[in-house]
Design a protein around this motif. Sequence first.
Motif, PDB file in Angstrom:
ATOM      1  N   LYS A  91       4.368  12.476   5.754  1.00  0.00           N
ATOM      2  CA  LYS A  91       4.021  11.605   5.869  1.00  0.00           C
ATOM      3  C   LYS A  91       4.164   9.854   6.151  1.00  0.00           C
ATOM      4  N   LYS A  92       4.888  10.358   6.694  1.00  0.00           N
ATOM      5  CA  LYS A  92       5.524   8.701   7.368  1.00  0.00           C
ATOM      6  C   LYS A  92       4.679   8.699   9.023  1.00  0.00           C
ATOM      7  N   GLU A  93       4.620   9.350   9.847  1.00  0.00           N
ATOM      8  CA  GLU A  93       3.892   9.662  11.386  1.00  0.00           C
ATOM      9  C   GLU A  93       2.466   9.873  10.797  1.00  0.00           C
ATOM     10  N   TYR A  94       1.847  10.536  10.274  1.00  0.00           N
ATOM     11  CA  TYR A  94       0.604  10.971  10.456  1.00  0.00           C
ATOM     12  C   TYR A  94      -0.330  10.452   9.487  1.00  0.00           C
ATOM     13  N   LEU A 121      -2.458  14.870   1.427  1.00  0.00           N
ATOM     14  CA  LEU A 121      -2.704  13.762   0.944  1.00  0.00           C
ATOM     15  C   LEU A 121      -3.458  12.888   0.741  1.00  0.00           C
ATOM     16  N   LEU A 122      -4.603  13.285   0.937  1.00  0.00           N
ATOM     17  CA  LEU A 122      -6.376  13.200   0.734  1.00  0.00           C
ATOM     18  C   LEU A 122      -6.143  13.377  -0.870  1.00  0.00           C
ATOM     19  N   ASN A 123      -6.187  14.376  -1.290  1.00  0.00           N
ATOM     20  CA  ASN A 123      -5.654  14.850  -2.846  1.00  0.00           C
ATOM     21  C   ASN A 123      -5.298  14.080  -3.743  1.00  0.00           C
ATOM     22  N   GLY A 163      -3.699   4.448   6.834  1.00  0.00           N
ATOM     23  CA  GLY A 163      -4.959   4.221   6.451  1.00  0.00           C
ATOM     24  C   GLY A 163      -4.839   4.533   5.356  1.00  0.00           C
ATOM     25  N   LEU A 164      -4.048   4.430   4.420  1.00  0.00           N
ATOM     26  CA  LEU A 164      -4.259   4.359   2.859  1.00  0.00           C
ATOM     27  C   LEU A 164      -5.365   2.964   2.774  1.00  0.00           C
ATOM     28  N   GLU A 224      -7.595   1.456   4.209  1.00  0.00           N
ATOM     29  CA  GLU A 224      -9.113   1.522   4.782  1.00  0.00           C
ATOM     30  C   GLU A 224     -10.384   2.792   4.060  1.00  0.00           C
ATOM     31  N   TYR A 225      -9.388   3.644   3.590  1.00  0.00           N
ATOM     32  CA  TYR A 225      -9.158   4.591   2.293  1.00  0.00           C
ATOM     33  C   TYR A 225      -9.921   3.999   1.137  1.00  0.00           C
ATOM     34  N   PHE A 226      -9.125   3.346   0.554  1.00  0.00           N
ATOM     35  CA  PHE A 226      -9.766   2.709  -0.763  1.00  0.00           C
ATOM     36  C   PHE A 226     -10.468   1.679  -0.510  1.00  0.00           C
ATOM     37  N   SER A 227     -10.721   0.499   0.926  1.00  0.00           N
ATOM     38  CA  SER A 227     -12.071  -0.166   1.056  1.00  0.00           C
ATOM     39  C   SER A 227     -13.413   0.755   0.936  1.00  0.00           C
ATOM     40  N   VAL A 228     -13.300   1.392   1.986  1.00  0.00           N
ATOM     41  CA  VAL A 228     -14.591   2.280   2.161  1.00  0.00           C
ATOM     42  C   VAL A 228     -14.745   3.734   1.076  1.00  0.00           C
TER      43      VAL A 228
END
Length: 270
Positions: free
Chosen positions: A152-155, A170-172, A216-217, A219-223
Motif C-alpha cells: 500500500k505504501k510502496e505503490y 485501493l481504488l475500491n 496519489g490520494l 490527486e484522486y480526490f481532486s480529479v
Amino acid sequence: EQVYLFNLRLEKPGLENVREGIELSLEEYIPITAQDAIFDYELLSEDEQSLKLQVAAIPKNVIEEYLSVFKNSMISARSFELEAQAIVRCVIEKGDLETYMVVDFGKKRTGIFIISRGIVIFTSTLDIGGAMLSSMIQKDLKISFEEAEKKKKEYGLKRNAVNTEVFSVLLNGVSVLRDEIEKHFIYWHTHKDEEGKDRPPIKKVILCGGDSNLIGLSEYFSVSMKINVEIANVWVNMVETEKNIPEINFNQSLAFATTLGLALRDFEHD
C-alpha cells in the motif's frame, strides 16, 4: 463521534446567565438531557438583541470515563477539547477566515471537519481508515497484513503494469471514502445555515492524518470531486520551514496534527 457541536442564538432580553440559557435550550439540539451533559461554548458574534454561540456538549459519563483514566494514571487533567478543534488549529494558518473541509485520514477512522471564519462548524467520523485498505489488499492478494501494508505504501494509487492489482483494490476502498466526503461536501453547499442564509463555498479540501500521504490520494480526490485538494502543512503556525526544517519528515508529521494542535493551544492561552 461522542461530541455534539451546534450553533445557538440566545436573545438578550430576559437573559441573565448565558450558561443557564444554553442549558434550557440544550435538549432541543442534542439527544441527551441537560442533567446528563457537560458543555462549553464560544461566542461567535453579538449584536444589540442577541448572542450567537457555538456549543460543544458531551455525555457526562464519557467525561467521567476519561477522568478516571487520568486519575488512575496519577495525571491531573486541566481541560478537554474536540479533536477537530486541535487539528484545525494546527493545519489552518492563523487569521485565515476562509471556509475549508479538513479530512483526517487515520489508521482506523476518518474525521471530516468543516471550518469557516476560524470556527469548526461541522464534524463527522467515519469507520474508514488506512488499516481497512491494507486488509482489503491482504484478502485480495492472499498475503500477510504486513506485506499488504508495505505494498500500500510502496505503490498507492500509481497506475502502472506492476501495480495493477493493488491499484484496483485501493481504488475500491478510497472510492467509498470519496463518496462520503462528497456527500458532506454537497450537503454543505445545498443546505442553508441555521439562520436561513447560504453557506460560504468550501475553498479547498485539506488532508492530514497518518494515511493521508497515500501516493496519489490527493490527486484522486481532486480529479474525482473537481475541487482543489492538498496535503496539510502541520507546521504552518509553528515554524518557517524555509528557514528551519523539522527533524521529523513531512509524511510522518501528518500523523501528529492533533498533538501539535493541542500544543499550540497552550501558546494561544499563555
